[in-house]
Design an enzyme around this catalytic site. Sequence first.
Site: not given
Length: 172
Positions: A68, A81, A85, A116, A119
Site C-alpha cells: 500500500h 488508490s 485518496q 500507515f 480505508a
Amino acid sequence: MYTIAEINQMNRQEFIEKIGWVFEHSPWIANKTWNYRPFPSLNTLYQLMVQVVMEAPIGDQLDLIREHPDLGGKLKMTSSSSKEQKGAGLNQLSEQEYMQFAALNKTYSEKFGFPFILAVKGHTKDSVYQSMKERVNHTKEEEFQTALTEIFSISKFRLEEIVKLETEGHGA
C-alpha cells in the site's frame, strides 16, 4: 460490473485479472480464493478472501501491508488508490500539509516497518491526519492488526464497486 454468476464462470486467470486487484498488488489472494468457487454471494466472496489473508503466513500478510502507498504521498500508485485518496482530498494538500503528512508517514513507517493504512472512504484529509497522529502511538502488534482490518475494508469497498449487488439473492 459483474454478477456473482459471471464471477463463478470465470476461469482462474480471468478471476485473478478481474478480481485480484481489490487487494493492492496481491493477486495471490484471488488465486487462492478461486479454489472456493462457487461463491453464493458477494459477502461470501469477500469473507473467503479475508480468510485467505488471515490464514496466510505473517510474512505474506506483511508483504500485503507493504504494497500500500503512503497516504498523502506523491509516489505513483494504482488508479484505485489514487481515486480513493482523491476522494478524501489527499490530492489537494498544501505544501505545508504535504510536509506534515510526509513527516508523519516517515515516523510511522520507521516505527512499524510498513505504511500507515486507512480505508479513506468517508474521511477528509484532516480526519486522516488525526488518525495518523493517534495511531503512531500504538504498538506494532496493534497496528499490524489495524492495517489488515483497514485493508479488508478497502477491499470490500472495491468489491462492491465491481459486483452487481442486485444478484445477491438469498445466500447473503
